[in-house]
Write a protein that holds these residues in place. Structure first.
Motif, short mmCIF file in Angstrom:
data_model
loop_
_atom_site.label_atom_id
_atom_site.label_comp_id
_atom_site.label_asym_id
_atom_site.label_seq_id
_atom_site.Cartn_x
_atom_site.Cartn_y
_atom_site.Cartn_z
N THR A 81 0.82 -1.22 0.00
CA THR A 81 0.00 0.00 0.00
C THR A 81 0.85 1.27 0.00
O THR A 81 0.32 2.35 -0.23
CB THR A 81 -0.93 0.02 1.22
N LEU A 82 2.14 1.13 0.26
CA LEU A 82 3.05 2.28 0.25
C LEU A 82 4.25 1.92 -0.63
O LEU A 82 5.39 1.86 -0.17
CB LEU A 82 3.51 2.62 1.67
N PRO A 83 4.01 1.69 -1.91
CA PRO A 83 5.10 1.22 -2.78
C PRO A 83 6.24 2.22 -2.92
O PRO A 83 7.39 1.81 -3.14
CB PRO A 83 4.40 0.98 -4.12
N SER A 84 5.96 3.49 -2.78
CA SER A 84 7.03 4.49 -2.92
C SER A 84 7.99 4.47 -1.73
O SER A 84 9.06 5.07 -1.80
CB SER A 84 6.43 5.89 -3.06
N ARG A 85 7.60 3.82 -0.65
CA ARG A 85 8.45 3.77 0.55
C ARG A 85 8.94 2.34 0.81
O ARG A 85 9.42 2.04 1.88
CB ARG A 85 7.67 4.26 1.78
N ARG A 100 17.28 8.08 10.87
CA ARG A 100 16.71 7.63 9.59
C ARG A 100 15.32 7.02 9.80
O ARG A 100 14.39 7.27 9.03
CB ARG A 100 17.66 6.64 8.93
N LEU A 101 15.17 6.21 10.85
CA LEU A 101 13.86 5.63 11.15
C LEU A 101 12.87 6.69 11.59
O LEU A 101 11.68 6.62 11.23
CB LEU A 101 14.00 4.55 12.23
N ALA A 102 13.32 7.66 12.37
CA ALA A 102 12.41 8.73 12.81
C ALA A 102 11.91 9.54 11.63
O ALA A 102 10.73 9.91 11.56
CB ALA A 102 13.13 9.63 13.82
N GLU A 103 12.79 9.81 10.66
CA GLU A 103 12.37 10.54 9.47
C GLU A 103 11.39 9.70 8.64
O GLU A 103 10.42 10.23 8.10
CB GLU A 103 13.61 10.90 8.64
N LEU A 104 11.64 8.39 8.55
CA LEU A 104 10.70 7.52 7.83
C LEU A 104 9.35 7.52 8.53
O LEU A 104 8.30 7.55 7.85
CB LEU A 104 11.26 6.10 7.77
N ASP A 105 9.33 7.48 9.85
CA ASP A 105 8.07 7.50 10.60
C ASP A 105 7.28 8.76 10.29
O ASP A 105 6.06 8.71 10.02
CB ASP A 105 8.40 7.41 12.10
N ARG A 106 7.95 9.90 10.30
CA ARG A 106 7.25 11.16 10.00
C ARG A 106 6.80 11.21 8.54
O ARG A 106 5.72 11.72 8.23
CB ARG A 106 8.17 12.34 10.31
N ASP A 107 7.63 10.65 7.65
CA ASP A 107 7.29 10.67 6.23
C ASP A 107 6.08 9.78 5.94
O ASP A 107 5.21 10.12 5.13
CB ASP A 107 8.50 10.23 5.41
N LEU A 108 6.01 8.64 6.60
CA LEU A 108 4.89 7.73 6.37
C LEU A 108 3.57 8.34 6.81
O LEU A 108 2.52 8.06 6.22
CB LEU A 108 5.12 6.41 7.12
N GLU A 109 3.60 9.15 7.84
CA GLU A 109 2.37 9.80 8.30
C GLU A 109 1.82 10.75 7.24
O GLU A 109 0.61 11.00 7.20
CB GLU A 109 2.63 10.54 9.60
N ARG A 110 2.70 11.29 6.40
CA ARG A 110 2.26 12.24 5.37
C ARG A 110 2.00 11.56 4.03
O ARG A 110 1.53 12.20 3.09
CB ARG A 110 3.33 13.33 5.18
#
Length: 237
Positions: free
Chosen positions: A173-177, A205-215
């Protein structure tokens, strides 16, 4: 004056070991100097027991180094080059493999028995990061990512799910990530199962991914099928 024959014979018959010891008179000046130098005032600055032991140790190291350099082609320079090469290899292995643990973890789960919200996992991760506990910080941040996807109904809540399984399922469901999710799962596995120590950059890096996934907006299955159907119709026309 000649000794009587019997006395002379008795003297000659004495064993050599029974002869009286030969003594020399002591030198008064030498004895006086020894007594003077034995006074405490002359030994106040003498090295202590620990310092003498260290001096003996470094003398031993110096002799060992000298013997090794004599046996090494190129002498001291050749030995230094060999030691530097060994140090570089050890440093490279340490950087690549990380600090080994005394007791590697044999099994671990993504979540513990008591379920927590994504916000709780994030708060725990930040608390660990503030204390420099990067292993725990990375683990809690990965749990926050997966729990957040479950709260958004992008993953079905399932006990016992591994980080790799969560990354693979979320990638649909999140192929771009997808690449970043798989990398995050590998970091989690390396720390939890592989005995590696986390670096601060891994946590960030994981914290940035967490924030990015929320958006990031998910690609739903129906939308993906509609997009593929539209593409096929366009190609046919």
């Amino acid at each position: 004056m000649a000794l009587p024959r019997t006395a002379a014979t008795a003297v000659l018959a004495l064993p050599r070991g029974d002869a009286p010891p030969v003594t020399t008179p002591r030198d008064p000046a030498r004895e006086a100097a020894k007594r003077e130098l034995s006074k405490r005032m002359y030994h106040e600055n003498d090295p202590g027991l620990l310092q003498r032991a260290l001096n003996a140790f470094w003398d031993w190291v110096d002799k060992l180094f000298s013997a090794a350099s004599a046996a090494t082609p190129g002498g001291t320079l050749g030995l230094v080059v060999i030691l530097l090469a060994i140090g570089a290899v050890v440093a490279a292995l340490w950087w690549r493999l990380g600090t080994p643990r005394r007791t590697p973890t044999s099994s671990a789960t993504l979540f513990d028995d008591r379920p927590k919200s994504a916000a709780e996992h994030r708060a725990a991760a930040e608390a660990h990061a503030a204390q420099g506990h990067w292993n725990q910080a990375v683990q809690e941040r990965m749990r926050a990512i997966v729990r957040s996807l479950e709260e958004r109904a992008l993953l079905d809540p399932r006990p016992g799910r591994t980080a790799d399984e969560a990354a693979a399922e979320a990638s649909r469901t999140l192929p771009s990530r997808a690449d970043r999710l798989r990398a995050a799962a590998r970091d989690f596995d390396d720390i939890t199962y592989g005995g590696r120590d986390a670096h601060p950059r891994v946590y960030h890096r994981l914290a940035e991914l967490d924030r990015d996934l929320e958006r990031t907006k998910p690609v739903l299955a129906n939308s993906a099928q509609s997009t593929a159907h539209s593409a096929r119709q366009g190609a046919a026309s």
